[in-house]
Design an enzyme around this catalytic site. Structure first.
Site, PDB file in Angstrom:
ATOM      1  N   GLU A  84       0.809  -1.218   0.000  1.00  0.00           N
ATOM      2  CA  GLU A  84       0.000   0.000   0.000  1.00  0.00           C
ATOM      3  C   GLU A  84       0.842   1.269   0.000  1.00  0.00           C
ATOM      4  OE1 GLU A  84      -3.089   0.260  -0.409  1.00  0.00           O
ATOM      5  OE2 GLU A  84      -3.988  -1.664   0.091  1.00  0.00           O
ATOM      6  N   GLU A 115       7.388 -21.844   7.075  1.00  0.00           N
ATOM      7  CA  GLU A 115       7.627 -21.030   8.268  1.00  0.00           C
ATOM      8  C   GLU A 115       8.548 -21.714   9.270  1.00  0.00           C
ATOM      9  OE1 GLU A 115       4.464 -21.425  11.672  1.00  0.00           O
ATOM     10  OE2 GLU A 115       3.409 -20.953   9.813  1.00  0.00           O
TER      11      GLU A 115
END
Length: 300
Positions: A84, A115
């Site tokens: 953004e 992960e």
């Protein structure tokens, strides 16, 4: 075997033990009540968040980057916040970077086992040419994600400023990072589903870090997005509105000035307020390190 019993994010919420028998209104009422605790929890760690922001501002000013690292929901939130920044603040996509365990494909679909790799966290930073000018922020609701641990350890080893965001006290990543942001939001409505309150807390903190950092390097004037990119019609109108709001000119004049400023709102504002041409406005902004308020002080 991993011991999750001591983690607040993994414990059961006593007020929602009957969740499976609740009506829709009862479920969302409980969620709303629990969500209201998130801002209160964040309030307790605002001073630490501010210190991390100061690090980020200093880093960006010297050509460094903000790099978020996480897995699953935490990783997606980092990628979202980074994505953004270019349209909102007119910055390069390389200035704020979001890394997620498993790569871009993991944003949509979980990559099993990614992960759990300490080495992968280190390698992702090496591939992104990490330097000591960068700030690395590890995000993990549990506070124990190996991918994040690997990244933070490597970042520390080359002299980066490092920070962690987690929702458990005395987290593993908090012990590694140079600054730790630990927000105790309490057990989730749905046990262990850290995309809920924990995810909301992380999103709010990332909002704070990126927005305050961009304000710190001059990407806003007053409370306006003066470096917004005009990538669609709505944003073109927003750019005109911002210029009109700050300078008092009408829309037709705003369109002409923006065209003369090559669509750069900040330059257009300086052109009008200082009665200068584009070249002069850009020079003034460069001297003021991009801050319109400083330009106006210089021009007095």
């Amino acid at each position: 075997m991993i011991d999750l019993s001591h983690m607040t994010t993994e414990t059961r919420n006593k007020t929602t033990m009957g969740l499976s028998k609740m009506t829709s209104l009862e479920i969302i009422s409980e969620m709303n009540r629990e969500d209201s605790n998130v801002p209160k929890a964040i309030h307790e760690v605002l001073p630490v968040i501010a210190e991390v922001v100061d690090w980020c501002v200093a880093s960006l000013k010297q050509g460094g980057r903000i790099i978020y690292m996480g897995a699953g929901t935490s990783g997606r939130l980092g990628v979202l916040d980074a994505a953004e920044c270019p349209p909102t603040f007119g910055v390069s996509p390389d200035m704020v970077v979001g890394l997620i365990a498993g790569g871009e494909k993991a944003f949509i679909k979980a990559i099993e086992g990614a992960e759990d790799s300490v080495e992968l966290g280190k390698m992702d930073l090496i591939e992104h040419n990490l330097t000591k000018k960068d700030v690395v922020i590890g995000i993990a609701a549990s506070g124990r994600t190996p991918y994040v641990i690997g990244g933070l350890e490597y970042a520390n080893s080359i002299g980066c400023n490092t920070a962690s965001i987690s929702c458990n006290l005395s987290s593993e990543i908090g012990k590694i990072a140079k600054k730790k942001i630990e927000v105790l939001v309490g057990p989730e409505v749905l046990t262990g589903s850290t995309r809920l309150k924990a995810g909301t807390a992380q999103k709010l903190i990332l909002n704070m870090i990126s927005t305050a950092s961009m304000v710190g390097i001059g990407k806003c004037y007053e409370n306006l997005m003066v470096d917004v990119m005009q990538t669609n019609e709505k944003l073109k109108v927003r750019a005109q509105n911002i210029l009109m709001e700050v300078t008092g000119i009408d829309r037709e004049m705003a369109k002409k000035v923006l065209e003369a400023a090559d669509g750069h709102v900040k330059t257009a504002i300086v052109m009008v307020l200082t009665n200068s041409n584009k070249t002069e406005a850009v020079s003034l902004l460069n001297k003021a390190e991009g801050h319109i308020s400083r330009v106006l002080d210089i021009a007095k």
